[in-house]
Design a protein around this motif. Structure first.
Motif, PDB file in Angstrom:
ATOM      1  N   ASN A  75       0.834  -1.212   0.000  1.00  0.00           N
ATOM      2  CA  ASN A  75       0.000   0.000   0.000  1.00  0.00           C
ATOM      3  C   ASN A  75       0.867   1.260   0.000  1.00  0.00           C
ATOM      4  O   ASN A  75       0.559   2.247  -0.679  1.00  0.00           O
ATOM      5  CB  ASN A  75      -0.920   0.013   1.214  1.00  0.00           C
ATOM      6  N   THR A  90       2.405   1.831  -3.401  1.00  0.00           N
ATOM      7  CA  THR A  90       1.373   2.319  -4.333  1.00  0.00           C
ATOM      8  C   THR A  90       1.154   3.811  -4.140  1.00  0.00           C
ATOM      9  O   THR A  90       1.056   4.573  -5.112  1.00  0.00           O
ATOM     10  CB  THR A  90       0.052   1.554  -4.113  1.00  0.00           C
ATOM     11  N   SER A  91       1.091   4.243  -2.879  1.00  0.00           N
ATOM     12  CA  SER A  91       0.912   5.672  -2.592  1.00  0.00           C
ATOM     13  C   SER A  91       2.106   6.483  -3.080  1.00  0.00           C
ATOM     14  O   SER A  91       1.944   7.550  -3.697  1.00  0.00           O
ATOM     15  CB  SER A  91       0.728   5.888  -1.085  1.00  0.00           C
ATOM     16  N   SER A 100       2.086   6.748  -6.859  1.00  0.00           N
ATOM     17  CA  SER A 100       1.066   7.693  -7.313  1.00  0.00           C
ATOM     18  C   SER A 100       1.538   9.130  -7.127  1.00  0.00           C
ATOM     19  O   SER A 100       1.366   9.977  -8.018  1.00  0.00           O
ATOM     20  CB  SER A 100      -0.233   7.451  -6.534  1.00  0.00           C
ATOM     21  N   GLU A 101       2.136   9.427  -5.980  1.00  0.00           N
ATOM     22  CA  GLU A 101       2.642  10.773  -5.721  1.00  0.00           C
ATOM     23  C   GLU A 101       3.786  11.116  -6.671  1.00  0.00           C
ATOM     24  O   GLU A 101       3.905  12.250  -7.148  1.00  0.00           O
ATOM     25  CB  GLU A 101       3.087  10.886  -4.262  1.00  0.00           C
ATOM     26  N   SER A 150       6.475  13.259  -1.336  1.00  0.00           N
ATOM     27  CA  SER A 150       5.460  12.459  -0.641  1.00  0.00           C
ATOM     28  C   SER A 150       4.717  13.325   0.366  1.00  0.00           C
ATOM     29  O   SER A 150       5.253  14.313   0.874  1.00  0.00           O
ATOM     30  CB  SER A 150       6.102  11.268   0.068  1.00  0.00           C
ATOM     31  N   THR A 157       1.621  10.184   4.167  1.00  0.00           N
ATOM     32  CA  THR A 157       2.372   9.015   3.728  1.00  0.00           C
ATOM     33  C   THR A 157       3.604   8.793   4.605  1.00  0.00           C
ATOM     34  O   THR A 157       3.920   7.666   4.986  1.00  0.00           O
ATOM     35  CB  THR A 157       2.799   9.174   2.251  1.00  0.00           C
TER      36      THR A 157
END
Length: 333
Positions: A158, A161-162, A165-166, A196, A200
Protein backbone atom coordinates in the motif's frame (compact mmCIF):
# COMPACT_ATOMS: atom_id res chain seq x y z
CA UNK A 1 -40.04 16.80 3.93
CA UNK A 2 -40.24 13.24 2.68
CA UNK A 3 -39.59 10.56 5.26
CA UNK A 4 -38.13 7.26 4.18
CA UNK A 5 -37.84 4.21 6.39
CA UNK A 6 -35.28 1.58 5.57
CA UNK A 7 -34.64 -1.75 7.22
CA UNK A 8 -30.91 -2.31 7.11
CA UNK A 9 -29.37 -5.48 8.46
CA UNK A 10 -25.63 -5.73 9.06
CA UNK A 11 -24.25 -9.19 9.73
CA UNK A 12 -20.54 -9.43 9.14
CA UNK A 13 -17.23 -9.71 10.87
CA UNK A 14 -16.28 -6.20 9.68
CA UNK A 15 -15.34 -4.22 12.77
CA UNK A 16 -16.82 -0.71 12.76
CA UNK A 17 -15.85 1.95 15.28
CA UNK A 18 -17.21 0.29 18.38
CA UNK A 19 -15.31 0.45 21.67
CA UNK A 20 -11.98 -1.33 21.53
CA UNK A 21 -13.06 -4.21 23.73
CA UNK A 22 -15.98 -4.90 21.36
CA UNK A 23 -13.85 -4.62 18.23
CA UNK A 24 -11.35 -7.06 19.67
CA UNK A 25 -14.04 -9.71 20.08
CA UNK A 26 -14.67 -9.97 16.31
CA UNK A 27 -18.33 -10.86 16.87
CA UNK A 28 -21.30 -10.27 14.64
CA UNK A 29 -22.99 -6.90 14.94
CA UNK A 30 -26.69 -6.37 14.29
CA UNK A 31 -28.25 -3.01 13.53
CA UNK A 32 -31.98 -3.72 13.23
CA UNK A 33 -33.71 -0.58 12.06
CA UNK A 34 -32.56 2.81 10.83
CA UNK A 35 -34.77 5.73 9.85
CA UNK A 36 -33.37 8.28 7.40
CA UNK A 37 -34.90 11.54 6.23
CA UNK A 38 -34.49 12.81 2.69
CA UNK A 39 -33.14 16.39 2.75
CA UNK A 40 -35.14 18.80 0.58
CA UNK A 41 -34.58 22.24 2.09
CA UNK A 42 -33.81 24.86 -0.60
CA UNK A 43 -30.88 27.28 -0.67
CA UNK A 44 -31.88 30.67 0.75
CA UNK A 45 -30.46 34.02 -0.33
CA UNK A 46 -27.94 35.96 1.75
CA UNK A 47 -30.63 38.54 2.48
CA UNK A 48 -32.88 35.79 3.86
CA UNK A 49 -29.97 34.35 5.83
CA UNK A 50 -29.55 37.72 7.57
CA UNK A 51 -33.30 37.91 8.25
CA UNK A 52 -33.19 34.41 9.75
CA UNK A 53 -30.27 35.28 12.02
CA UNK A 54 -32.03 38.46 13.13
CA UNK A 55 -35.19 36.50 13.95
CA UNK A 56 -33.04 34.31 16.19
CA UNK A 57 -31.77 37.35 18.09
CA UNK A 58 -28.44 38.12 16.39
CA UNK A 59 -27.49 41.79 16.01
CA UNK A 60 -25.67 43.26 13.01
CA UNK A 61 -23.52 46.35 13.59
CA UNK A 62 -22.75 46.72 9.88
CA UNK A 63 -25.30 44.80 7.85
CA UNK A 64 -23.84 45.83 4.48
CA UNK A 65 -20.45 44.39 5.44
CA UNK A 66 -22.10 41.26 6.80
CA UNK A 67 -23.92 40.83 3.49
CA UNK A 68 -20.62 41.08 1.63
CA UNK A 69 -18.98 38.54 3.95
CA UNK A 70 -21.84 36.07 3.56
CA UNK A 71 -21.54 36.38 -0.21
CA UNK A 72 -17.97 35.08 0.12
CA UNK A 73 -18.04 32.91 3.27
CA UNK A 74 -20.93 30.48 3.48
CA UNK A 75 -23.22 30.66 6.47
CA UNK A 76 -22.64 26.94 6.91
CA UNK A 77 -18.91 27.63 7.46
CA UNK A 78 -19.71 30.40 9.94
CA UNK A 79 -22.28 28.38 11.90
CA UNK A 80 -19.70 26.80 14.19
CA UNK A 81 -18.41 30.27 15.06
CA UNK A 82 -21.95 31.46 15.80
CA UNK A 83 -22.64 28.50 18.08
CA UNK A 84 -20.86 29.88 21.19
CA UNK A 85 -23.23 32.86 21.07
CA UNK A 86 -26.41 30.77 21.08
CA UNK A 87 -28.38 29.88 24.18
CA UNK A 88 -27.84 26.32 25.31
CA UNK A 89 -30.14 23.84 23.53
CA UNK A 90 -31.73 26.68 21.56
CA UNK A 91 -31.49 28.30 18.16
CA UNK A 92 -31.81 31.72 19.76
CA UNK A 93 -28.81 33.89 20.52
CA UNK A 94 -27.72 35.24 23.86
CA UNK A 95 -28.51 38.89 24.58
CA UNK A 96 -26.20 41.40 22.82
CA UNK A 97 -24.69 38.76 20.52
CA UNK A 98 -23.38 40.27 17.29
CA UNK A 99 -22.44 38.90 13.89
CA UNK A 100 -19.21 40.88 14.15
CA UNK A 101 -18.16 39.02 17.33
CA UNK A 102 -18.66 35.67 15.61
CA UNK A 103 -16.70 36.88 12.60
CA UNK A 104 -13.86 37.92 14.93
CA UNK A 105 -13.67 34.30 16.11
CA UNK A 106 -13.53 33.21 12.48
CA UNK A 107 -10.63 35.60 11.80
CA UNK A 108 -8.80 34.45 14.93
CA UNK A 109 -9.11 30.83 13.83
CA UNK A 110 -7.84 31.65 10.33
CA UNK A 111 -4.78 33.46 11.69
CA UNK A 112 -4.11 30.65 14.15
CA UNK A 113 -4.22 28.04 11.37
CA UNK A 114 -1.65 30.02 9.38
CA UNK A 115 0.64 30.15 12.42
CA UNK A 116 0.32 26.42 12.97
CA UNK A 117 0.87 25.57 9.29
CA UNK A 118 4.12 27.53 9.30
CA UNK A 119 5.48 25.48 12.21
CA UNK A 120 4.17 22.16 10.91
CA UNK A 121 6.03 22.79 7.66
CA UNK A 122 9.32 23.01 9.57
CA UNK A 123 8.55 19.83 11.51
CA UNK A 124 7.47 17.91 8.40
CA UNK A 125 10.61 18.88 6.46
CA UNK A 126 12.78 17.89 9.42
CA UNK A 127 11.13 14.47 9.72
CA UNK A 128 11.56 13.84 5.98
CA UNK A 129 15.25 14.65 6.37
CA UNK A 130 15.93 12.60 9.50
CA UNK A 131 14.00 9.59 8.26
CA UNK A 132 15.97 9.57 5.03
CA UNK A 133 19.35 10.23 6.69
CA UNK A 134 19.04 7.59 9.39
CA UNK A 135 17.35 4.85 7.38
CA UNK A 136 19.60 5.34 4.34
CA UNK A 137 22.71 5.12 6.50
CA UNK A 138 21.45 1.98 8.22
CA UNK A 139 19.70 0.15 5.37
CA UNK A 140 20.72 1.78 2.07
CA UNK A 141 19.14 4.54 0.00
CA UNK A 142 16.35 2.26 -1.24
CA UNK A 143 15.41 0.95 2.19
CA UNK A 144 11.80 2.01 1.66
CA UNK A 145 11.23 -0.48 -1.19
CA UNK A 146 12.58 -3.41 0.84
CA UNK A 147 9.71 -5.38 2.36
CA UNK A 148 12.06 -6.73 5.03
CA UNK A 149 12.09 -3.29 6.68
CA UNK A 150 8.32 -3.27 7.27
CA UNK A 151 5.85 -5.07 9.50
CA UNK A 152 3.43 -6.47 6.93
CA UNK A 153 3.75 -7.09 3.20
CA UNK A 154 0.29 -5.69 2.45
CA UNK A 155 0.97 -2.46 4.32
CA UNK A 156 4.25 -2.11 2.47
CA UNK A 157 2.52 -2.71 -0.87
CA UNK A 158 0.00 0.00 0.00
CA UNK A 159 2.85 2.34 0.86
CA UNK A 160 4.64 1.77 -2.45
CA UNK A 161 1.37 2.32 -4.33
CA UNK A 162 0.91 5.67 -2.59
CA UNK A 163 4.51 6.70 -3.23
CA UNK A 164 4.26 5.69 -6.90
CA UNK A 165 1.07 7.69 -7.31
CA UNK A 166 2.64 10.77 -5.72
CA UNK A 167 5.72 10.32 -7.89
CA UNK A 168 3.66 10.11 -11.07
CA UNK A 169 1.78 13.31 -10.18
CA UNK A 170 4.95 15.26 -9.48
CA UNK A 171 6.15 17.91 -11.93
CA UNK A 172 9.30 18.71 -9.94
CA UNK A 173 12.28 19.24 -12.23
CA UNK A 174 14.51 16.93 -10.20
CA UNK A 175 11.99 14.08 -10.50
CA UNK A 176 11.52 14.59 -14.24
CA UNK A 177 15.29 14.72 -14.71
CA UNK A 178 15.77 11.51 -12.70
CA UNK A 179 13.18 9.65 -14.76
CA UNK A 180 14.89 10.73 -17.96
CA UNK A 181 18.29 9.39 -16.83
CA UNK A 182 17.60 6.27 -14.76
CA UNK A 183 15.53 3.12 -14.99
CA UNK A 184 14.86 2.83 -11.25
CA UNK A 185 11.20 2.63 -10.22
CA UNK A 186 11.88 5.24 -7.55
CA UNK A 187 14.45 7.95 -6.93
CA UNK A 188 16.52 7.55 -3.73
CA UNK A 189 14.71 8.20 -0.45
CA UNK A 190 15.82 11.81 -0.01
CA UNK A 191 14.30 12.69 -3.38
CA UNK A 192 11.19 10.49 -3.13
CA UNK A 193 10.27 11.90 0.28
CA UNK A 194 10.36 15.46 -1.02
CA UNK A 195 7.25 14.76 -3.09
CA UNK A 196 5.46 12.46 -0.64
CA UNK A 197 2.68 13.73 1.60
CA UNK A 198 2.97 14.19 5.35
CA UNK A 199 0.33 11.49 5.75
CA UNK A 200 2.37 9.01 3.73
CA UNK A 201 5.45 9.77 5.84
CA UNK A 202 3.46 9.19 9.01
CA UNK A 203 2.22 5.81 7.76
CA UNK A 204 5.68 4.86 6.55
CA UNK A 205 7.20 5.51 9.96
CA UNK A 206 4.46 3.67 11.83
CA UNK A 207 4.73 0.64 9.52
CA UNK A 208 8.50 0.30 9.92
CA UNK A 209 9.74 -2.68 11.89
CA UNK A 210 10.37 -1.71 15.48
CA UNK A 211 14.09 -1.62 16.06
CA UNK A 212 17.17 0.53 16.45
CA UNK A 213 16.61 2.64 13.32
CA UNK A 214 13.02 3.56 14.19
CA UNK A 215 14.08 4.38 17.75
CA UNK A 216 16.96 6.48 16.42
CA UNK A 217 14.61 8.67 14.39
CA UNK A 218 12.32 9.20 17.40
CA UNK A 219 15.27 9.80 19.72
CA UNK A 220 16.39 12.74 17.58
CA UNK A 221 13.22 14.52 18.73
CA UNK A 222 13.49 13.32 22.34
CA UNK A 223 10.71 10.75 21.97
CA UNK A 224 10.20 7.02 22.15
CA UNK A 225 9.16 5.43 18.87
CA UNK A 226 5.69 4.61 20.27
CA UNK A 227 5.07 8.24 21.21
CA UNK A 228 6.56 9.39 17.90
CA UNK A 229 4.01 7.32 15.97
CA UNK A 230 1.09 8.78 17.91
CA UNK A 231 2.29 12.39 17.88
CA UNK A 232 3.13 12.25 14.19
CA UNK A 233 -0.36 10.94 13.42
CA UNK A 234 -1.85 13.83 15.41
CA UNK A 235 0.26 16.40 13.57
CA UNK A 236 -0.96 15.05 10.23
CA UNK A 237 -4.55 15.30 11.50
CA UNK A 238 -4.06 18.94 12.54
CA UNK A 239 -2.26 19.74 9.32
CA UNK A 240 -5.23 18.39 7.32
CA UNK A 241 -7.69 20.51 9.31
CA UNK A 242 -5.58 23.58 8.59
CA UNK A 243 -5.14 22.69 4.91
CA UNK A 244 -8.92 22.43 4.47
CA UNK A 245 -9.55 25.64 6.45
CA UNK A 246 -11.52 23.76 9.09
CA UNK A 247 -12.55 25.06 12.50
CA UNK A 248 -9.74 24.48 14.94
CA UNK A 249 -9.83 26.79 17.95
CA UNK A 250 -12.45 24.99 20.12
CA UNK A 251 -12.59 21.67 18.29
CA UNK A 252 -12.82 18.37 20.17
CA UNK A 253 -10.12 16.40 18.40
CA UNK A 254 -10.93 12.90 17.22
CA UNK A 255 -7.21 12.09 17.04
CA UNK A 256 -5.09 13.19 19.97
CA UNK A 257 -1.47 12.53 20.97
CA UNK A 258 -0.92 9.83 23.58
CA UNK A 259 0.35 10.86 26.99
CA UNK A 260 4.07 10.04 27.22
CA UNK A 261 5.46 8.25 30.24
CA UNK A 262 8.84 9.92 30.00
CA UNK A 263 10.38 12.58 27.78
CA UNK A 264 13.93 13.77 27.26
CA UNK A 265 13.01 17.44 26.82
CA UNK A 266 10.80 19.84 28.83
CA UNK A 267 7.07 19.41 28.33
CA UNK A 268 3.89 20.72 29.95
CA UNK A 269 1.99 19.29 32.87
CA UNK A 270 -0.57 16.97 31.31
CA UNK A 271 -3.90 18.82 31.18
CA UNK A 272 -7.21 17.21 32.11
CA UNK A 273 -8.42 17.57 28.53
CA UNK A 274 -6.02 16.12 25.96
CA UNK A 275 -8.44 16.30 23.02
CA UNK A 276 -8.36 20.08 22.87
CA UNK A 277 -5.97 22.33 20.96
CA UNK A 278 -3.74 23.30 23.89
CA UNK A 279 -2.32 19.80 24.28
CA UNK A 280 -1.62 19.42 20.56
CA UNK A 281 -0.03 22.87 20.36
CA UNK A 282 2.19 21.82 23.24
CA UNK A 283 3.38 18.79 21.25
CA UNK A 284 4.20 21.13 18.35
CA UNK A 285 6.26 23.27 20.74
CA UNK A 286 7.98 20.12 21.96
CA UNK A 287 9.11 19.24 18.42
CA UNK A 288 10.21 22.84 17.83
CA UNK A 289 12.71 22.60 20.69
CA UNK A 290 14.71 20.37 18.33
CA UNK A 291 13.64 21.61 14.91
CA UNK A 292 13.75 25.35 15.61
CA UNK A 293 15.08 26.07 19.12
CA UNK A 294 14.81 29.84 18.65
CA UNK A 295 11.17 29.70 17.55
CA UNK A 296 8.81 32.49 18.58
CA UNK A 297 5.58 30.51 18.36
CA UNK A 298 4.59 31.01 22.03
CA UNK A 299 5.15 34.76 21.95
CA UNK A 300 3.32 35.12 18.63
CA UNK A 301 0.42 33.11 20.01
CA UNK A 302 0.27 35.46 23.01
CA UNK A 303 0.19 38.43 20.64
CA UNK A 304 -2.65 36.78 18.72
CA UNK A 305 -4.86 36.27 21.77
CA UNK A 306 -4.11 39.85 22.84
CA UNK A 307 -5.43 40.90 19.43
CA UNK A 308 -8.62 38.88 20.01
CA UNK A 309 -9.31 39.18 23.76
CA UNK A 310 -12.84 37.78 23.35
CA UNK A 311 -11.47 34.31 22.57
CA UNK A 312 -12.25 31.80 25.32
CA UNK A 313 -8.99 29.97 26.05
CA UNK A 314 -10.80 27.45 28.24
CA UNK A 315 -12.68 26.30 25.13
CA UNK A 316 -9.28 25.54 23.61
CA UNK A 317 -8.28 23.45 26.62
CA UNK A 318 -5.81 25.97 28.04
CA UNK A 319 -5.39 25.63 31.83
CA UNK A 320 -5.36 28.76 33.97
CA UNK A 321 -1.61 28.61 34.57
CA UNK A 322 -0.56 27.83 30.99
CA UNK A 323 1.76 30.86 30.70
CA UNK A 324 3.79 29.59 33.66
CA UNK A 325 4.67 26.41 31.83
CA UNK A 326 8.35 26.63 30.73
CA UNK A 327 7.43 25.43 27.25
CA UNK A 328 4.99 28.35 26.85
CA UNK A 329 6.89 30.94 28.87
CA UNK A 330 8.67 32.22 25.80
CA UNK A 331 9.55 35.91 25.80
CA UNK A 332 11.43 35.88 22.48
CA UNK A 333 10.09 38.30 19.88
Amino acid sequence: MVSQTRNIIFASTYLPRFPLEQRAQGKFFLNKRMKTNYYQKPQISVEDQIKLLKSEGLTFINEAKANHLLQNISLFRLKSYLKPFRLQNSKNFKTNSTFEAAYALYKFDAELRKMICSELEKIEVSIRTQLSLIMSQNAGVYWFIDTANFKLNQLHNNLLTSLKSELNRSDEEAIIDFKSKYTNDFPPSWMTFEISSFGTLSKLYSWLNSGASRRQVASYYGLSDTVMISWLHSLVYIRNICAHHGRLWNKQMSINPIIPRKLKLPFVSIPQETKKLYYILSTILYFLQTVNPKNTFASRFTQLIDKYPQVDLNAMGFPNNWQKEPLWNNTRT
